[in-house]
Design a protein around this motif. Structure first.
Motif, PDB file in Angstrom:
ATOM      1  N   THR A   7       0.814  -1.224   0.000  1.00 50.84           N
ATOM      2  CA  THR A   7       0.000   0.000   0.000  1.00 50.84           C
ATOM      3  C   THR A   7       0.835   1.256   0.000  1.00 50.84           C
ATOM      4  O   THR A   7       0.386   2.309  -0.464  1.00 50.84           O
ATOM      5  N   THR A   8       2.069   1.201   0.482  1.00 48.33           N
ATOM      6  CA  THR A   8       2.894   2.416   0.541  1.00 48.33           C
ATOM      7  C   THR A   8       3.488   2.783  -0.808  1.00 48.33           C
ATOM      8  O   THR A   8       3.985   3.884  -0.986  1.00 48.33           O
ATOM      9  N   LEU A   9       3.457   1.821  -1.767  1.00 44.90           N
ATOM     10  CA  LEU A   9       4.065   2.085  -3.070  1.00 44.90           C
ATOM     11  C   LEU A   9       3.041   1.943  -4.190  1.00 44.90           C
ATOM     12  O   LEU A   9       3.331   1.407  -5.259  1.00 44.90           O
ATOM     13  N   VAL A  10       1.837   2.444  -3.925  1.00 41.89           N
ATOM     14  CA  VAL A  10       0.814   2.430  -4.964  1.00 41.89           C
ATOM     15  C   VAL A  10       1.010   3.627  -5.877  1.00 41.89           C
ATOM     16  O   VAL A  10       1.704   4.587  -5.532  1.00 41.89           O
ATOM     17  N   ALA A  11       0.406   3.556  -7.069  1.00 39.23           N
ATOM     18  CA  ALA A  11       0.550   4.648  -8.051  1.00 39.23           C
ATOM     19  C   ALA A  11       0.106   5.965  -7.446  1.00 39.23           C
ATOM     20  O   ALA A  11      -0.954   6.055  -6.815  1.00 39.23           O
ATOM     21  N   GLY A  12       0.941   7.006  -7.635  1.00 39.56           N
ATOM     22  CA  GLY A  12       0.636   8.335  -7.139  1.00 39.56           C
ATOM     23  C   GLY A  12       1.159   8.620  -5.759  1.00 39.56           C
ATOM     24  O   GLY A  12       1.126   9.775  -5.301  1.00 39.56           O
ATOM     25  N   ALA A  13       1.624   7.606  -5.025  1.00 41.04           N
ATOM     26  CA  ALA A  13       2.142   7.816  -3.672  1.00 41.04           C
ATOM     27  C   ALA A  13       3.432   8.627  -3.722  1.00 41.04           C
ATOM     28  O   ALA A  13       4.291   8.404  -4.581  1.00 41.04           O
ATOM     29  N   ALA A  14       3.592   9.563  -2.775  1.00 39.20           N
ATOM     30  CA  ALA A  14       4.793  10.379  -2.677  1.00 39.20           C
ATOM     31  C   ALA A  14       5.663   9.843  -1.544  1.00 39.20           C
ATOM     32  O   ALA A  14       5.226   9.764  -0.399  1.00 39.20           O
ATOM     33  N   VAL A  15       6.865   9.458  -1.868  1.00 42.65           N
ATOM     34  CA  VAL A  15       7.783   8.899  -0.877  1.00 42.65           C
ATOM     35  C   VAL A  15       9.147   9.564  -1.047  1.00 42.65           C
ATOM     36  O   VAL A  15       9.390  10.276  -2.021  1.00 42.65           O
ATOM     37  N   THR A  16      10.028   9.314  -0.114  1.00 48.94           N
ATOM     38  CA  THR A  16      11.405   9.818  -0.183  1.00 48.94           C
ATOM     39  C   THR A  16      12.344   8.655  -0.413  1.00 48.94           C
ATOM     40  O   THR A  16      12.294   7.639   0.298  1.00 48.94           O
ATOM     41  N   ALA A  17      13.208   8.802  -1.423  1.00 46.30           N
ATOM     42  CA  ALA A  17      14.212   7.779  -1.720  1.00 46.30           C
ATOM     43  C   ALA A  17      15.523   8.163  -1.061  1.00 46.30           C
ATOM     44  O   ALA A  17      16.001   9.297  -1.203  1.00 46.30           O
ATOM     45  N   HIS A  18      16.116   7.229  -0.326  1.00 43.31           N
ATOM     46  CA  HIS A  18      17.395   7.437   0.354  1.00 43.31           C
ATOM     47  C   HIS A  18      18.475   6.713  -0.456  1.00 43.31           C
ATOM     48  O   HIS A  18      18.490   5.482  -0.515  1.00 43.31           O
ATOM     49  N   ILE A  19      19.347   7.480  -1.075  1.00 43.83           N
ATOM     50  CA  ILE A  19      20.368   6.940  -1.973  1.00 43.83           C
ATOM     51  C   ILE A  19      21.675   6.807  -1.197  1.00 43.83           C
ATOM     52  O   ILE A  19      22.233   7.801  -0.709  1.00 43.83           O
ATOM     53  N   HIS A  20      22.182   5.579  -1.072  1.00 45.80           N
ATOM     54  CA  HIS A  20      23.397   5.296  -0.314  1.00 45.80           C
ATOM     55  C   HIS A  20      24.598   5.238  -1.262  1.00 45.80           C
ATOM     56  O   HIS A  20      24.572   4.521  -2.277  1.00 45.80           O
ATOM     57  N   LEU A  21      25.659   5.995  -0.930  1.00 45.94           N
ATOM     58  CA  LEU A  21      26.868   6.067  -1.755  1.00 45.94           C
ATOM     59  C   LEU A  21      27.985   5.224  -1.149  1.00 45.94           C
ATOM     60  O   LEU A  21      27.968   4.874   0.034  1.00 45.94           O
ATOM     61  N   LYS A  22      28.962   4.932  -1.968  1.00 44.15           N
ATOM     62  CA  LYS A  22      30.100   4.123  -1.521  1.00 44.15           C
ATOM     63  C   LYS A  22      30.882   4.787  -0.397  1.00 44.15           C
ATOM     64  O   LYS A  22      31.467   4.101   0.445  1.00 44.15           O
ATOM     65  N   ASP A  23      30.914   6.107  -0.391  1.00 40.76           N
ATOM     66  CA  ASP A  23      31.693   6.796   0.642  1.00 40.76           C
ATOM     67  C   ASP A  23      30.896   7.001   1.929  1.00 40.76           C
ATOM     68  O   ASP A  23      31.357   7.690   2.833  1.00 40.76           O
ATOM     69  N   GLY A  24      29.683   6.404   2.013  1.00 42.89           N
ATOM     70  CA  GLY A  24      28.899   6.462   3.241  1.00 42.89           C
ATOM     71  C   GLY A  24      27.850   7.555   3.269  1.00 42.89           C
ATOM     72  O   GLY A  24      26.983   7.560   4.149  1.00 42.89           O
ATOM     73  N   ARG A  25      27.889   8.466   2.320  1.00 45.22           N
ATOM     74  CA  ARG A  25      26.886   9.534   2.343  1.00 45.22           C
ATOM     75  C   ARG A  25      25.545   9.012   1.831  1.00 45.22           C
ATOM     76  O   ARG A  25      25.482   8.027   1.097  1.00 45.22           O
ATOM     77  N   VAL A  26      24.483   9.714   2.218  1.00 45.66           N
ATOM     78  CA  VAL A  26      23.136   9.364   1.799  1.00 45.66           C
ATOM     79  C   VAL A  26      22.479  10.604   1.201  1.00 45.66           C
ATOM     80  O   VAL A  26      22.456  11.663   1.832  1.00 45.66           O
ATOM     81  N   LEU A  27      21.967  10.456  -0.040  1.00 49.48           N
ATOM     82  CA  LEU A  27      21.268  11.542  -0.708  1.00 49.48           C
ATOM     83  C   LEU A  27      19.777  11.233  -0.704  1.00 49.48           C
ATOM     84  O   LEU A  27      19.374  10.098  -0.956  1.00 49.48           O
ATOM     85  N   ASP A  28      18.974  12.239  -0.432  1.00 51.38           N
ATOM     86  CA  ASP A  28      17.523  12.065  -0.419  1.00 51.38           C
ATOM     87  C   ASP A  28      16.900  12.820  -1.586  1.00 51.38           C
ATOM     88  O   ASP A  28      17.236  13.993  -1.828  1.00 51.38           O
ATOM     89  N   ILE A  29      15.974  12.158  -2.289  1.00 53.94           N
ATOM     90  CA  ILE A  29      15.227  12.822  -3.346  1.00 53.94           C
ATOM     91  C   ILE A  29      13.761  12.404  -3.255  1.00 53.94           C
ATOM     92  O   ILE A  29      13.445  11.274  -2.851  1.00 53.94           O
ATOM     93  N   PRO A  30      12.832  13.287  -3.605  1.00 52.07           N
ATOM     94  CA  PRO A  30      11.407  12.931  -3.571  1.00 52.07           C
ATOM     95  C   PRO A  30      11.045  12.071  -4.779  1.00 52.07           C
ATOM     96  O   PRO A  30      11.559  12.273  -5.883  1.00 52.07           O
ATOM     97  N   VAL A  31      10.139  11.114  -4.588  1.00 50.91           N
ATOM     98  CA  VAL A  31       9.730  10.203  -5.645  1.00 50.91           C
ATOM     99  C   VAL A  31       8.214  10.074  -5.619  1.00 50.91           C
ATOM    100  O   VAL A  31       7.605   9.947  -4.547  1.00 50.91           O
ATOM    101  N   THR A  32       7.591  10.112  -6.788  1.00 53.57           N
ATOM    102  CA  THR A  32       6.162   9.812  -6.933  1.00 53.57           C
ATOM    103  C   THR A  32       6.041   8.495  -7.683  1.00 53.57           C
ATOM    104  O   THR A  32       6.564   8.367  -8.792  1.00 53.57           O
ATOM    105  N   ILE A  33       5.362   7.530  -7.061  1.00 51.00           N
ATOM    106  CA  ILE A  33       5.247   6.212  -7.659  1.00 51.00           C
ATOM    107  C   ILE A  33       4.456   6.304  -8.956  1.00 51.00           C
ATOM    108  O   ILE A  33       3.354   6.859  -8.995  1.00 51.00           O
TER     109      ILE A  33
END
Length: 819
Positions: free
Chosen positions: A582-608
């Protein structure tokens, strides 16, 4: 020779002049551009002959052949009077004057010969209208004032040589402007340096199309030209201003002055010739322009044919010992690459080498440390600032080790040794980076690498192979003898292994230098996840730094990285089951946490995104064309779809639950070589019910006669959202077989008749292909020798599916017996 030293003095003081081909800027009448008489001249010395253009000096005993080239309709007869002089205080004897009546048939046919007498120092040519006493008058004038004519001979010859440099410059500027105007500035500066001229560098700030006119026609670019000198003469030869003459003129006798010999000669000639006017004759100077054995006279004013009549005076080379040009290498310590095809030896110090033909039969004498030597042709090239050497002979006779070369040739009649040069042979290099640079660099919009090796002289090009395999021509510069810098074709988003290929003249293989480019931190521009999918796509740059992406507690791991266009695409996949999440249904707005090799995490908004279409294949059938001889072939693989067959298959819509009427089915080759689209509108899809659809594919109509190979299909929504690819069939082409003819002898082979037999890979009489007959590539026949069938049965493998054994049932007819 005295004239050369005075010429160089004038050059060093003035920087010389630049004039146009007309040599006219300010005067209303163009000076020294009026055509005068033409005279063919050859000099013979010790049995060898040279045209006048190749003779810088005369010597006692030289034989001079003179041939006046006068128009046939000449209305005025001219006397040609060659005269030799021996000094300002010593009148020449009567025998040093020769009277040549140019209108005589014998003269016009054979010319005349005169010999340079012992003791002569200068030589002049007089052209005088025949008045019955012209020869006597000229001889008396010269004998009365020999110093005046000695000075005239020196100044006129100096002016001739200076004008040859100016002519060379102007001709070259016009040529460059017409053929390669973008190089006009560099080549003009090199020309001026080589020919000892002074140019106005402000011309190069003008638009390209205006630079030529500025360089050769603008009075502001001329220090002093003969047009201006003509206008000066009236003031300088009368009144108090006449006292300035000795300060302004430059001549051999005076040892050089404030202006060039060209200007000095004009000033002196007007003064000198003016002092010789009589009621019968007026003497006017003529400049000489030589081309091979022809000497053309150029006059500054029209000759007069009424009293006082004009006597034209021109100079021949001085009578003196040879004075070789003081040519020197511009960079005597510089190593040159001997293998360079268009090798240029940069020289300076002797502009007459480039503006006259005095230096001829030139070559570079090359010698290596083993004692081998060869001669390479050398050609003076003022535009290039030196001598152009043709090194092609090295391909047949290579030299090794330490190599030296000397410029050699002839200066007039005499052999001449020029400057020495040092060379290096190309060889594979051990390239290193200048500290603190290393072979690992961080990406940037501009990356300049600094390399060093034993020698960079022979480097001819640098190419860079990018991580994608593209080969790019790099911009590079060398700083001899050991340093070179290369611009790496990167951007801030570049990454991966770049390979520099440094090519050298004479080497068959380039030197390879690896450079690893590391990008800055990853930049994510977006993420696409369709509802219900277990895969996602992350777009951005430097995405190779990404290890995983987490959305609503679900982890997607990094997969394949795809580069293309302005951005990269990183394919992500999760092991979690997202169906019904239910959290990833069409139209849902979520935040994607992108993990990098150097340990940093980038956040970007995503609409399913909406669910992608999914279909399930329920079944398929293949029907062969009822016509044609391909029906004799029974394919051994149910997945093989004959080209002229028809494929029907049923699909069930999984997502959405009903098959939309605007949804399409794309069918394409796995390799992407061809595709087609099936739809309800085209009657290639037919609904069985709201969820099931019948698809019909006619491959020959959809793909043409050259299509073959594995096929796949996928659904596509009306918005262009595609589903996953699924395998469909293997498209094969069948030959058209007609019959088999067999001779009566069971040991003899049979003959298969048909069309498109090249589509067969091999054919045999047994299923295990014990003794197959292979069909060669490029086979274009309609008959083929095959094994005797087992009854009416043969077995074949198609070229489009050589792993499958197909059965062939053909009529077997009696055939002719073989001899």
């Amino acid at each position: 020779m005295k004239w050369r030293s005075s010429l160089d003095v004038g050059i060093s003081v003035l920087g010389l002049l630049v004039v146009a081909s007309s040599y006219a800027f300010a005067a209303t009448t163009a000076p020294f551009d009026l055509p005068g008489p033409r005279l063919e001249i050859k000099i013979t010395r010790a049995g060898a002959s040279l045209p006048i253009s190749k003779v810088p000096n005369l010597q006692p005993g030289d034989k001079i052949w003179l041939h006046p080239d006068m128009p046939a309709n000449e209305s005025v007869h001219y006397l040609l009077i060659p005269v030799f002089l021996r000094g300002p205080l010593n009148p020449p004897p009567d025998g040093w004057f020769t009277k040549v009546e140019t209108w005589r048939p014998q003269v016009q046919k054979n010319g005349v010969n005169v010999e340079v007498p012992e003791g002569a120092l200068e030589a002049l040519i007089f052209w005088a209208p025949d008045t019955g006493g012209g020869f006597t008058t000229v001889r008396a004038a010269v004998r009365a004032r020999p110093g005046v004519f000695v000075r005239a001979a020196q100044d006129l010859y100096a002016a001739d040589l200076t004008r040859s440099r100016l002519d060379t410059y102007v001709a070259a500027v016009k040529k460059i402007s017409a053929t390669d105007p973008n190089r006009l500035e560099a080549r003009s500066k090199l020309l001026a340096q080589t020919l000892y001229l002074k140019i106005d560098t402000a011309c190069f700030a003008l638009p390209t199309e205006q630079q030529e006119a500025c360089l050769i026609n603008d009075p502001d670019n001329v220090v002093l030209n003969d047009a201006q000198s003509q206008s000066m003469v009236a003031a300088l030869t009368s009144g108090a201003a006449s006292d300035m003459i000795n300060q302004l003129s430059a001549s051999s006798a005076a040892g050089g002055g404030a202006y060039s010999p060209y200007v000095g000669a004009v000033v002196d000639m007007v003064r000198i010739m003016g002092s010789l006017h009589t009621a019968q004759y007026a003497y006017i100077p003529a400049l000489s322009v030589v081309d091979d054995d022809a000497m053309d006279m150029k006059l500054s004013s029209p000759p007069s044919f009424s009293n006082p009549k004009s006597v034209m005076v021109a100079s021949l080379p001085p009578v003196a010992a040879v004075h070789f040009p003081l040519l020197r290498a511009v960079h005597p310590e510089e190593l040159l690459c001997l293998e360079q095809p268009s090798l240029v030896l940069s020289v300076e110090g002797a502009p007459l080498v480039f503006s006259t033909g005095y230096a001829h039969d030139l070559s570079l004498h090359v010698k290596d440390s083993a004692g081998r030597f060869l001669e390479l042709p050398a050609t003076p090239d003022a535009e290039r600032g030196g001598f152009l050497v043709d090194a092609r002979a090295l391909q047949a006779t290579p030299v090794t080790g330490s190599v030296t070369g000397q410029l050699r040739g002839q200066w007039g009649f005499d052999f001449w040794d020029g400057p020495d040069f040092a060379f290096i042979n190309s060889r594979p290099q051990d390239w290193t980076f200048v500290v603190p640079e290393t072979k690992a660099v961080t990406a940037a919009d501009k990356l300049t690498l600094h390399l060093q090796a034993d020698s960079v002289v022979c480097v001819k090009s640098v190419n860079v192979t990018t991580p994608e395999g593209a080969v790019v021509k790099a911009h590079w510069e060398r700083t001899p003898p050991q340093l070179m810098q290369v611009d790496l074709p990167t951007t801030k988003s570049s990454q991966g292994l770049y390979t520099l290929a440094v090519a050298e003249y004479g080497q068959s293989k380039p030197d390879k230098i690896p450079v690893r480019v590391y990008p800055p931190s990853a930049i994510a521009s977006g993420l696409i996840l369709h509802a219900g999918d277990d895969v996602a796509e992350l777009t951005g740059s430097h995405l190779q730094e990404v290890t995983s992406v987490e959305l609503a507690g679900i982890v997607f791991h990094a997969g394949t990285l795809q580069r293309g266009g302005a951005e990269e695409t990183l394919h992500l996949k999760t092991a979690a089951n997202l169906t019904g999440t239910t959290t990833l249904v069409a139209g849902a707005a979520v935040t994607a946490h992108i993990h990098l090799k150097d340990g940093r995490v980038l956040d970007i908004p995503v609409t399913i995104a909406p669910s992608r279409p999914r279909v399930q294949i329920l079944g398929k059938s293949i029907a062969l064309s009822p016509t044609g001889n391909a029906s004799f072939i029974h394919t051994g693989n149910d997945n093989d779809l004959p080209q002229y067959g028809r494929l029907t298959f049923f699909l069930k819509s999984v997502a959405p639950g009903q098959f939309p009427r605007d949804e399409k089915i794309e069918v394409a080759a796995v390799d992407g070589g061809f595709d087609t689209t099936l739809s309800l509108a085209q009657n290639t899809l037919t609904l069985q019910d709201s969820q099931t659809v019948l698809a019909m594919l006619d491959p020959a109509k959809a793909f043409g006669g050259s299509a073959f190979g594995p096929l796949r299909f996928r659904p596509i929504t009306a918005e262009g959202v595609p589903g996953d690819w699924q395998p469909l069939a293997n498209l094969v082409r069948l030959p058209s077989l007609k019959q088999v003819e067999c001779p009566s002898n069971p040991l003899d082979a049979c003959t298969l008749t048909g069309d498109d037999l090249f589509l067969i890979d091999s054919i045999a009489s047994t299923h295990d292909f014990t003794h197959p007959t292979a069909v060669p590539l490029g086979f274009a026949g309609t008959t083929l020798m095959v094994p005797r069938p087992n009854g009416t049965t043969l077995y074949l493998k198609l070229r489009d599916d050589p792993s499958t054994v197909d059965l062939v049932s053909l009529p077997v007819l009696p055939g002719p017996d073989q001899d």
